[in-house]
Design an enzyme around this catalytic site. Structure first.
Site, mmCIF file in Angstrom:
data_model
loop_
_atom_site.group_PDB
_atom_site.id
_atom_site.type_symbol
_atom_site.label_atom_id
_atom_site.label_comp_id
_atom_site.label_asym_id
_atom_site.label_seq_id
_atom_site.Cartn_x
_atom_site.Cartn_y
_atom_site.Cartn_z
ATOM 1 N N MET A 34 37.488 37.124 37.821
ATOM 2 C CA MET A 34 38.407 38.209 37.459
ATOM 3 C C MET A 34 38.884 38.094 36.015
ATOM 4 O O MET A 34 38.892 39.068 35.272
ATOM 5 C CB MET A 34 39.623 38.223 38.399
ATOM 6 C CG MET A 34 39.310 38.565 39.826
ATOM 7 S SD MET A 34 38.555 40.195 40.044
ATOM 8 C CE MET A 34 39.969 41.258 39.883
ATOM 9 N N ASP A 93 41.215 28.608 29.993
ATOM 10 C CA ASP A 93 40.855 27.964 31.255
ATOM 11 C C ASP A 93 41.151 26.472 31.134
ATOM 12 O O ASP A 93 41.733 26.038 30.128
ATOM 13 C CB ASP A 93 39.386 28.248 31.626
ATOM 14 C CG ASP A 93 39.193 28.261 33.146
ATOM 15 O OD1 ASP A 93 39.371 27.188 33.770
ATOM 16 O OD2 ASP A 93 38.890 29.327 33.711
ATOM 17 N N VAL A 115 44.122 32.593 37.913
ATOM 18 C CA VAL A 115 43.598 31.283 38.320
ATOM 19 C C VAL A 115 43.404 31.276 39.832
ATOM 20 O O VAL A 115 43.641 32.291 40.500
ATOM 21 C CB VAL A 115 44.538 30.128 37.858
ATOM 22 C CG1 VAL A 115 44.612 30.089 36.335
ATOM 23 C CG2 VAL A 115 45.918 30.247 38.464
ATOM 24 N N GLU A 132 43.518 31.215 43.810
ATOM 25 C CA GLU A 132 44.536 31.780 44.701
ATOM 26 C C GLU A 132 45.203 30.633 45.464
ATOM 27 O O GLU A 132 44.961 30.422 46.659
ATOM 28 C CB GLU A 132 43.855 32.787 45.658
ATOM 29 C CG GLU A 132 44.804 33.606 46.492
ATOM 30 C CD GLU A 132 45.523 34.688 45.717
ATOM 31 O OE1 GLU A 132 45.616 34.586 44.480
ATOM 32 O OE2 GLU A 132 46.018 35.635 46.349
ATOM 33 N N SER A 140 45.927 38.352 44.750
ATOM 34 C CA SER A 140 45.639 39.453 45.671
ATOM 35 C C SER A 140 46.384 39.305 46.984
ATOM 36 O O SER A 140 46.513 40.272 47.718
ATOM 37 C CB SER A 140 44.136 39.573 45.917
ATOM 38 O OG SER A 140 43.532 38.320 45.991
ATOM 39 N N HIS A 169 47.636 43.848 39.733
ATOM 40 C CA HIS A 169 46.521 43.543 40.634
ATOM 41 C C HIS A 169 45.316 44.403 40.271
ATOM 42 O O HIS A 169 45.366 45.623 40.403
ATOM 43 C CB HIS A 169 46.979 43.801 42.082
ATOM 44 C CG HIS A 169 45.949 43.466 43.105
ATOM 45 N ND1 HIS A 169 45.842 44.129 44.304
ATOM 46 C CD2 HIS A 169 44.973 42.535 43.123
ATOM 47 C CE1 HIS A 169 44.850 43.615 45.002
ATOM 48 N NE2 HIS A 169 44.313 42.655 44.309
ATOM 49 N N GLU A 204 47.079 47.988 40.621
ATOM 50 C CA GLU A 204 48.279 48.059 41.446
ATOM 51 C C GLU A 204 49.329 47.206 40.736
ATOM 52 O O GLU A 204 49.095 46.008 40.504
ATOM 53 C CB GLU A 204 47.909 47.453 42.803
ATOM 54 C CG GLU A 204 48.683 47.936 43.975
ATOM 55 C CD GLU A 204 48.065 47.398 45.285
ATOM 56 O OE1 GLU A 204 47.184 46.514 45.240
ATOM 57 O OE2 GLU A 204 48.493 47.864 46.345
ATOM 58 N N ASN A 245 45.235 46.442 49.799
ATOM 59 C CA ASN A 245 44.608 45.500 50.729
ATOM 60 C C ASN A 245 45.123 45.644 52.154
ATOM 61 O O ASN A 245 44.396 45.404 53.117
ATOM 62 C CB ASN A 245 44.757 44.064 50.223
ATOM 63 C CG ASN A 245 43.791 43.792 49.076
ATOM 64 O OD1 ASN A 245 42.909 44.599 48.809
ATOM 65 N ND2 ASN A 245 43.972 42.688 48.384
HETATM 66 P P1 NAD Z 1 37.649 32.271 40.217
HETATM 67 O O1 NAD Z 1 37.578 31.038 41.035
HETATM 68 O O2 NAD Z 1 36.386 32.968 39.878
HETATM 69 O O3 NAD Z 1 38.380 31.960 38.850
HETATM 70 C C1 NAD Z 1 39.532 31.175 38.741
HETATM 71 C C2 NAD Z 1 39.500 30.511 37.394
HETATM 72 O O4 NAD Z 1 40.741 29.878 37.187
HETATM 73 C C3 NAD Z 1 38.430 29.451 37.237
HETATM 74 O O5 NAD Z 1 37.670 29.700 36.073
HETATM 75 C C4 NAD Z 1 39.218 28.154 37.123
HETATM 76 O O6 NAD Z 1 38.570 27.196 36.296
HETATM 77 C C5 NAD Z 1 40.493 28.669 36.522
HETATM 78 N N1 NAD Z 1 41.615 27.759 36.713
HETATM 79 C C6 NAD Z 1 41.977 27.104 37.822
HETATM 80 N N2 NAD Z 1 43.083 26.362 37.599
HETATM 81 C C7 NAD Z 1 43.418 26.567 36.308
HETATM 82 C C8 NAD Z 1 44.447 26.085 35.487
HETATM 83 N N3 NAD Z 1 45.354 25.259 35.967
HETATM 84 N N4 NAD Z 1 44.509 26.508 34.207
HETATM 85 C C9 NAD Z 1 43.581 27.356 33.735
HETATM 86 N N5 NAD Z 1 42.582 27.844 34.469
HETATM 87 C C10 NAD Z 1 42.493 27.454 35.744
HETATM 88 O O7 NAD Z 1 38.644 33.230 40.989
HETATM 89 P P2 NAD Z 1 38.795 34.818 40.889
HETATM 90 O O8 NAD Z 1 37.987 35.451 41.945
HETATM 91 O O9 NAD Z 1 38.619 35.222 39.480
HETATM 92 O O10 NAD Z 1 40.323 35.003 41.310
HETATM 93 C C11 NAD Z 1 41.373 34.727 40.442
HETATM 94 C C12 NAD Z 1 42.640 35.396 40.926
HETATM 95 O O11 NAD Z 1 42.404 36.802 41.022
HETATM 96 C C13 NAD Z 1 43.082 34.969 42.308
HETATM 97 O O12 NAD Z 1 44.474 34.943 42.328
HETATM 98 C C14 NAD Z 1 42.559 36.061 43.215
HETATM 99 O O13 NAD Z 1 43.309 36.221 44.392
HETATM 100 C C15 NAD Z 1 42.739 37.267 42.318
HETATM 101 N N6 NAD Z 1 41.897 38.422 42.645
HETATM 102 C C16 NAD Z 1 40.595 38.241 42.952
HETATM 103 C C17 NAD Z 1 39.820 39.361 43.241
HETATM 104 C C18 NAD Z 1 38.344 39.198 43.556
HETATM 105 O O14 NAD Z 1 37.710 40.172 43.939
HETATM 106 N N7 NAD Z 1 37.786 38.030 43.370
HETATM 107 C C19 NAD Z 1 40.379 40.650 43.211
HETATM 108 C C20 NAD Z 1 41.731 40.781 42.863
HETATM 109 C C21 NAD Z 1 42.475 39.661 42.581
#
Ligand code: NAD
Length: 738
Positions: A338, A357, A414, A416, A443, A464, A476, A514
């Site tokens: 994301m 990151d 980061v 979830e 999310s 969101h 959102e 959601n």
């Molecule tokens: P992801 O695992 O692809 O990415 C998370 C990233 O965060 C990774 O690159 C990780 O290295 C980094 N990270 C973890 N801890 C960290 C820290 N302490 N400092 C800096 N970086 C850190 O996950 P994602 O799918 O991108 O989801 C991220 C967020 O977005 C979550 O909260 C998720 O609920 C939300 N979200 C996801 C979606 C989806 O479709 N995947 C949709 C809406 C919202």
């Protein structure tokens, strides 16, 4: 020379009047009653003036025109409502006359006796292109900004000012149907290839070339007004047409499942109109238009997809008194799936982004995503190399939180995980300047809870995004209990800058979108458990107007994520919060069958290597005893899908999560494609009437479970004869607030 408010008219030494449309106080030219009055006056004046030999019609703005004005369309509905009360028979006649105003004015241009040339300098949509079609010559600039379309079908109506008659008489029936039933945009060169414009020229040659057309003796007569005119392709009674029309009906049925009266009306207008003289064709179009405008679908789609979407996009929910923020620096923490995309859309809006990151490698990997998108856009000619480089130069990968000390807004994406997010919130806040805003892209985790980790919960908000971020138009915005007006204003300014449509909701588990999506998927679990053949489940959803079947959607979202959500719900709210049969189904798929969804090629569907297509997993039928297809009512399945989502939307209103019906409607369509012809989840209820909806829910509850039971609010509204837009009138709320 008369003076006009919206036009200038300059007649040159050759007697060519250059009519330039440039509405004061509007960024784009649109049709209003006043504009049409002025065009009529210009036609009369140029006809009467013997020194005028011809007219070039163009725009003084960077675009040509976006078509009809919002207020004009709203006015048509309120006029109809008012007249319906006074005198129903007269109301429809009045609507018919109003619908014909543009039709016959454009026809007047076409038959005025002097040549008119439309010089299309930019976006030319709807009624504006219909006006151009009525001109004897059409010239378009080859600038990239030129987009030509008759997009009315997208908001539940159709081209009703001659479009359905002129396009097939210039192009051919097949291309005309394709253009109008999809509402898709044409480039200038495609429009020329379809014979819809005569010339495509360099932007600076537009007006000279348009004038030259007149000087070269352009005949002020439309082809169909010439003796012996033949419809391209030979019209309806040809072998080619015998191939086209049955297929066209079938394709329309496949694409719309009979849910879109406007799309069907386009077919009828073209089919019937091509068999009669041109003026009769226009009258046929006017009649169908009058019919279609009166449908619930047209009313609801225009309200949600045209009016509300624009209003929300323009900041309808922006708190008063907050100065507009020009974002100079945005931080995105978490460069994963994301975060990488959020950084891209932010840079694409011209805003510098720092993408953070855990280490440089991960941060740089996030930027690689943008590099891929930019390379793709350049190779497709959608972006110049310079613009691509500029976009990428705005994204700075980093592992250093200190770089956020100049940010106006930081968005975290980061893992979830509450603990991971807590650490990130603390680290960011340690450097974030006073007054800057922190947003979470969580999310599932309530914003108020996450804000508990913040020293400044007033500046803490949820933004969101939906995946794929580059494509999904919705965001959102979630208000925690303590979120302040400034945070909301900044969030909305940011969403506007990246050109997405926001809905603003209060905090709850799953927020708005959601919560509704989970109901959609849960209903499909119920159906599977009942033994409904899976293919019927998917098809029923599509016939109901959903773009993606629930099982397919679940595969995209990932079934293991569904299991995680179910388990988290049990952990937070107890066993009773989840249907044990759902838990059993989902855990069997994930834990026993290792079917996680599209991501491992195995979900409710099997995903063989391309080019083979996905197909429903045959083992699904063995999980539960199957019903015979003839014992399952497709209509009831359709009702169950729409009703369960609409009920959830109604619950969010009852709980005060959603406070403005426009947001539930727009959010449901843009967020998960809720049957767009309904105008959205609440318009679906209003459209059939709350009383009818309550009766439907009671019927469904008796057979399919208490989750269909109408809520107290719905019962009360049914009793009082209220609608959501009446009881929660968004305009009334604004008036009261003002
Ligand atoms: P992801 O695992 O692809 O990415 C998370 C990233 O965060 C990774 O690159 C990780 O290295 C980094 N990270 C973890 N801890 C960290 C820290 N302490 N400092 C800096 N970086 C850190 O996950 P994602 O799918 O991108 O989801 C991220 C967020 O977005 C979550 O909260 C998720 O609920 C939300 N979200 C996801 C979606 C989806 O479709 N995947 C949709 C809406 C919202």
């Amino acid at each position: 020379m008369s003076t006009y408010k919206n036009f200038t008219v300059d007649t040159d030494a050759d007697g060519i009047a250059l009519v330039t449309w440039n509405m004061p106080d509007k960024s784009m030219n649109v049709f209003t009653v006043e504009v049409m009055d002025e065009i009529e006056a210009i036609v009369d004046a140029t006809v009467a003036d013997s020194t005028v030999k011809g007219v070039v019609f163009t725009s003084g703005k960077s675009s040509f025109s976006g078509g009809a004005d919002l207020t004009m369309i709203k006015g048509m509905f309120s006029m109809l409502e008012a007249e319906k009360i006074k005198d129903p028979a007269n109301a429809v006649q009045k609507l018919f006359d109003a619908a014909g105003r543009m039709t016959w004015l454009w026809r007047k241009i076409e038959t005025n006796g002097k040549p008119w040339v439309s010089a299309i300098n930019g976006t030319c949509m709807g009624g504006a292109f219909e006006l151009s079609l009525a001109c004897h010559g059409r010239i378009a600039s080859n600038a990239k900004s030129v987009k030509i379309a008759l997009p009315e079908v997208k908001v539940g109506i159709f081209p009703g000012a001659g479009g359905t008659q002129r396009v097939p008489r210039l192009a051919n029936a097949q291309d005309a149907l394709q253009m109008m039933t999809t509402g898709s945009s044409l480039t200038a060169s495609r429009a020329k290839a379809m014979n819809l414009v005569h010339q495509v020229v360099e932007p600076d040659q537009l007006i000279p070339a348009a004038k030259q057309m007149i000087k070269d003796g352009l005949k002020p007569v439309a082809p169909w007004d010439e003796k012996g005119f033949k419809v391209p392709g030979g019209g309806i009674w040809t072998p080619a047409a015998a191939q086209l029309w049955p297929a066209a009906s079938a394709i329309l049925r496949r694409e719309t499942a009979g849910n879109y009266p406007a799309a069907l009306a386009i077919l009828k207008c073209v089919y019937e109109g091509l068999q009669v003289p041109f003026d009769t064709g226009l009258r046929i179009e006017q009649r169908y238009f009058t019919q279609v405008v009166q449908t619930t679908e047209a009313f609801s789609m225009i309200r949600s997809l045209f009016v509300s979407m624009q209003e929300l996009g323009k900041g309808a929910r922006r708190p008063a008194g907050q100065p507009k923020t020009q974002l100079k620096h945005v931080g995105v923490v978490g460069a994963g799936f994301m975060g990488a995309s959020i950084a891209y859309v932010t840079a694409a809006a011209g805003i510098p982004v720092t993408l953070i990151d855990r280490d440089m490698d991960a941060a740089s990997k996030g930027k690689t995503h943008s590099e891929g998108l930019v390379a793709g856009a350049i190779s497709k000619g959608k972006l110049t190399k310079e613009d691509g480089e500029k976009l990428l130069s705005l994204i700075t990968p980093s592992d250093d939180y200190d770089t956020l000390s100049t940010a106006d807004l930081v968005i975290e994406a980061v893992f979830e995980d509450r603990d991971v997010k807590k650490v990130v919130i603390e680290k960011v806040e340690a450097v974030l300047p006073e007054g800057a805003i922190f947003a979470s892209n969580t999310s599932t985790l309530p914003i108020t809870g996450l804000a508990g980790n913040s020293k400044r919960p007033v500046d803490f908000i949820g933004i969101h995004f939906f995946s794929p971020v580059e494509k999904m138009m919705l965001t959102e915005v979630i208000l925690g209990k303590q979120t302040g007006d400034k945070a909301l204003a900044v969030a909305l300014d940011y969403v506007a800058a990246i050109k997405k449509t926001p809905i603003v909701v209060n905090d709850t588990r799953g927020f708005f979108v959601n919560r509704c999506v989970l109901r959609y998927m849960a209903e499909s679990y119920d159906m599977l458990i009942e033994g409904v053949p899976p293919v019927m489940i998917e098809n029923a959803a599509k016939f109901a107007g959903m773009p993606v079947g629930p099982l397919s959607l679940n595969d995209e979202v990932a079934i293991d994520l569904s299991l995680k959500i179910l388990k988290a719900t049990v952990a937070d709210l107890g066993e009773k919060a989840v249907d044990p049969r759902h838990m059993e189904l989902v855990s069997r798929l994930v834990e026993k069958e290792e079917r996680f969804g599209r991501k491992n090629g195995k979900g409710f569907y099997d995903y063989p290597p391309k080019p083979a297509k996905k197909s429903l997993w045959p083992g699904l039928k063995d999980l539960y005893p199957q019903k015979a297809p003839e014992d399952v009512s497709m209509k009831t399945l359709q009702q169950r899908f729409l009703a369960t989502i609409a009920l959830e939307a109604a619950r969010t209103v009852e709980e005060g999560i959603v406070t403005d019906p426009r947001e539930a409607d727009v959010g449901s369509i843009l967020g998960f494609g809720f049957a767009p012809y309904t105008g959205g989840a609440l318009s679906y209820i209003d459209g059939m009437g709350v009383k009818t909806f309550v009766e439907l829910c009671e019927k469904l509850a008796a057979t399919y479970g208490p989750h269909f039971k109408p809520t107290p609010l719905l019962r009360e509204m049914a009793e009082k004869g209220e609608t959501f837009y009446g009881r929660f009138d968004p305009y009334g709320q604004i008036d009261k607030a003002a």
